[in-house]
Design a protein around this motif. Structure first.
Motif, PDB file in Angstrom:
ATOM      1  N   MET A   4       0.178   4.328   3.582  1.00 11.39           N
ATOM      2  CA  MET A   4       1.127   3.242   3.824  1.00 11.39           C
ATOM      3  C   MET A   4       0.638   2.397   4.985  1.00 11.39           C
ATOM      4  O   MET A   4       0.381   2.918   6.071  1.00 11.39           O
ATOM      5  N   LEU A  38       1.939  -0.648   7.194  1.00  9.30           N
ATOM      6  CA  LEU A  38       3.153  -1.422   7.443  1.00  9.30           C
ATOM      7  C   LEU A  38       2.814  -2.812   7.969  1.00  9.30           C
ATOM      8  O   LEU A  38       1.724  -3.029   8.508  1.00  9.30           O
ATOM      9  N   ASN A  88       7.262   6.267  -0.991  1.00  8.37           N
ATOM     10  CA  ASN A  88       6.823   7.381  -0.134  1.00  8.37           C
ATOM     11  C   ASN A  88       8.014   8.136   0.473  1.00  8.37           C
ATOM     12  O   ASN A  88       7.858   8.920   1.401  1.00  8.37           O
ATOM     13  N   ARG A 130      -6.104   4.687   9.196  1.00 14.38           N
ATOM     14  CA  ARG A 130      -5.219   5.844   9.253  1.00 14.38           C
ATOM     15  C   ARG A 130      -4.650   6.158   7.875  1.00 14.38           C
ATOM     16  O   ARG A 130      -4.542   7.307   7.473  1.00 14.38           O
ATOM     17  N   ALA A 131      -4.308   5.091   7.142  1.00 11.27           N
ATOM     18  CA  ALA A 131      -3.752   5.310   5.805  1.00 11.27           C
ATOM     19  C   ALA A 131      -4.801   5.896   4.867  1.00 11.27           C
ATOM     20  O   ALA A 131      -4.471   6.628   3.937  1.00 11.27           O
ATOM     21  N   ARG A 143       3.984  12.440   1.026  1.00 15.74           N
ATOM     22  CA  ARG A 143       3.701  11.242   1.829  1.00 15.74           C
ATOM     23  C   ARG A 143       2.214  11.105   2.104  1.00 15.74           C
ATOM     24  O   ARG A 143       1.710  10.001   2.282  1.00 15.74           O
ATOM     25  N   ARG A 144       1.511  12.245   2.156  1.00 17.03           N
ATOM     26  CA  ARG A 144       0.068  12.139   2.379  1.00 17.03           C
ATOM     27  C   ARG A 144      -0.675  11.751   1.110  1.00 17.03           C
ATOM     28  O   ARG A 144      -1.825  11.322   1.181  1.00 17.03           O
TER      29      ARG A 144
END
Ligand SMILES: Nc1ncnc2c1ncn2[C@@H]1O[C@H](COP(=O)(O)OP(=O)(O)OP(=O)(O)O)[C@@H](O)[C@H]1O
Ligand SMILES: [Mg+2]
Lengths: 301, 251
Positions: B88, B90, B51, B159-160, B83-84
């Motif tokens: 991701m 974490l 990403n 959110r991802a 990135r969208r």
């Protein structure tokens, strides 16, 4: 809880008991000092404050004639307005600039540039205020006369610029600390969501650091309110309700500094100057209280 | 089978120290690729390359190419858009210091979505998928950072998913989550792979065995072996190290 504490105390080695005692003493003495100062200032002014001074006139009249022979007047309204207006104008300049610089240093700077920038900021903070006053008196005075075509450059604007230059280092360093304290994981998380640098800053960093940023602004303002020498030299020092940035003004602090040396200890004028001191105490107290309340409010949210 | 990601000759160094050594492999579309390996083997680094958040690590340098749908990602101009396209998650849950709602709506808003009704619907769907909706539906306006660790982790999953990624990268997502919720999310992943390609970095080899179609084993920055999960977890993977790691007799 109590039992726990006693137990842990019994286990403390002697050296730690001594250190703890010392730290306790430091803490308590600082409280004693603050109250001591307040007590002293209050005692010097109290006599006239409770008998003789017309408090309404003191707070609302613009006539400040403490040395007049037959018509003594103690109206501090213009001084109060002077202090607040010069501080407000200074903050209008210092807050955007200070916060902007803090964001730049913490988010956009290369490490090398950041070090240079920090040294410059520290140097700026180390300049004594009388030097700023001198710059206001000479350089900025000329500049304002030429740029605004004003008859005289020793004005509220001049004082504000000096105050702004003095509070910017405070705002920058505290705000930068606040931004640095935001965990990098927040930045990483926001960046992984495709946020641009600006989106990271105003959607994540500023909300996360708002307590610290607010503290930075308030401490900068407190510095401005309390500043004496530079405003005395740069604002014209004449009792006046300002009509704009190019008016001259006089502040509470500058009045104390300029007149305290001229008065006889214990007479009315002397006591009024200490009452101004009480007023300044009250103002800073209120500012701090507001800051506390605001921060508490933010926490609860 | 179509390749979603093609990695060739990927090398990453941190201050000259290698973290990934000439790694080449492909990720198939709509598969779950399990990525396993002991600590420090370069798994997280690999996700950061994909990403392009490795760009924020000043001491990192990279060689080789990574292609997404056949396009070299280093040539993509709109890195934020890229990135969208990649979700991701974490390892340590990071609820952004925003409300639960705003956490999930963050990426769609950053991409320009404004309509309240669409956002509402999206937030609900993502929270449902992350098995968090029932727990938070009455308090969407409280801070995301006030949730428990496991809830925050599911929030980061929601959110991802919020930007409808083509590739979903999960980095040890179950560290902070209890086994029951982990199972629920694993079920979600199985359905999600119909819509997206999933890279699942995990320290739980059994999780890879349960979920992954293929599994890659990394060791000290080397890709030791990549094959179907059945082979990797069989008694006869091609590399002895793989066998030892998978069976817990490693080192
Ligand atoms: N920012 C950094 N600076 C320097 N070295 C780094 C950095 N990030 C990672 N490394 C090093 O790169 C190597 C690979 O790290 P990476 O985080 O990719 O491993 P990992 O497989 O994800 O490990 P873990 O299972 O512990 O998460 C490690 O040796 C690590 O120390
Ligand atoms: Mg990792």
């Amino acid at each position: 809880m109590n039992i726990l504490r006693k137990k842990s105390k019994a286990n403390l080695p002697f050296s730690e008991t001594v250190i703890e005692l010392f730290i306790r003493l430091c803490g308590i003495s600082s409280i004693i000092f603050v109250f001591g100062i307040f007590f002293f200032v209050f005692r010097e002014g109290a006599g006239f404050l409770f008998s003789g001074l017309n408090l309404t006139e003191f707070l609302t009249s613009v006539e400040w004639q403490p040395t007049s022979l037959n018509n003594k007047r103690y109206g501090a309204f213009a001084l109060i307005v002077g202090t607040f207006s010069v501080t407000a104008l200074a903050m209008c300049m210092a807050v955007p600039f200070g916060l902007g610089a803090a964001i730049f240093v913490s988010e956009f700077c290369s490490p090398k540039l950041r070090e240079t920038f920090k040294i410059v900021i520290e140097l700026l903070a180390a300049i004594p205020s009388v030097v700023w006053g001198f710059i206001g008196l000479t350089l900025m005075n000329q500049l304002i006369i030429q740029v605004f075509n004003a008859p005289i450059g020793l004005t509220m604007l001049n004082g504000s610029i000096m105050l702004a230059l003095m509070s910017v280092p405070i705002i920058v360093s505290i705000a930068e600390d606040a931004l640095k304290a935001v965990p990098d994981s927040y930045r990483e998380a926001a960046e992984a969501l495709g946020a641009t640098r600006w989106q990271v800053i105003y959607r994540v960093l500023l909300p996360a650091a708002k307590n610290g940023l607010l503290a930075a602004v308030l401490l900068g303002a407190a510095r401005s309110i309390g500043e004496t020498m530079a405003v005395l030299m740069a604002t014209g020092h004449s009792v006046n309700i300002p009509s704009g940035p190019l008016s001259w003004i006089r502040t509470l602090t500058a009045t104390i500094a300029a007149e305290l040396g001229e008065v006889a200890r214990g007479d009315e004028h002397y006591q009024v100057l200490f009452i101004i001191g009480i007023l300044l105490f009250t103002i800073t107290f209120v500012v701090n209280l507001i800051a506390d309340l605001v921060i508490k409010g933010i926490r609860q949210e | 089978m179509k390749n979603k990601i093609e990695i060739s000759g990927l090398e990453v160094h941190y201050e000259g120290k290698p973290a990934l050594n000439r790694v080449s492999f492909d990720v198939h579309e709509n598969e779950i690729l399990g990525i396993i390996g002991p600590a420090q083997s370069g798994k997280t680094t690999l996700l950061k390359v994909i990403n392009r958040t490795l760009e924020f690590v000043p001491e990192a340098s990279m060689e080789g190419t990574v292609k997404l749908d056949g396009v070299d990602i280093s040539t993509i101009g709109d890195v934020y858009g890229l990135r969208r396209r990649i979700g991701m998650v974490l390892p340590l849950p990071v609820g952004l210091p925003l409300s639960i709602y705003d956490n999930v709506a963050f990426a769609p808003r950053a991409a320009g979505l404004r309509a309240k009704s669409q956002l509402d619907e999206l937030v609900e769907r993502c929270l449902q998928q992350a098995a968090l909706w029932d727990e938070v539906k009455d308090r969407l306006n409280t801070l995301g950072t006030k949730l428990s660790g496991g809830q925050q982790q599911r929030l980061t999953i929601a959110r991802a998913l919020s930007h409808a990624p083509e590739v979903l990268c999960l980095d040890e997502f179950s560290i902070a989550i209890d086994p029951v919720t982990t199972m629920r999310i694993e079920e979600v992943l199985k359905t999600l792979k119909k819509e997206m390609t999933i890279l699942l970095v995990t320290n739980l080899v059994q999780q890879a065995k349960r979920l992954a179609d293929r599994t890659a084993f990394f060791l000290n920055g080397d890709l030791v072996e990549i094959d179907t999960t059945d082979v990797i977890f069989s008694d006869t993977p091609t590399q002895q190290a793989t066998y030892d790691y998978v069976n817990g007799t490693f080192g």
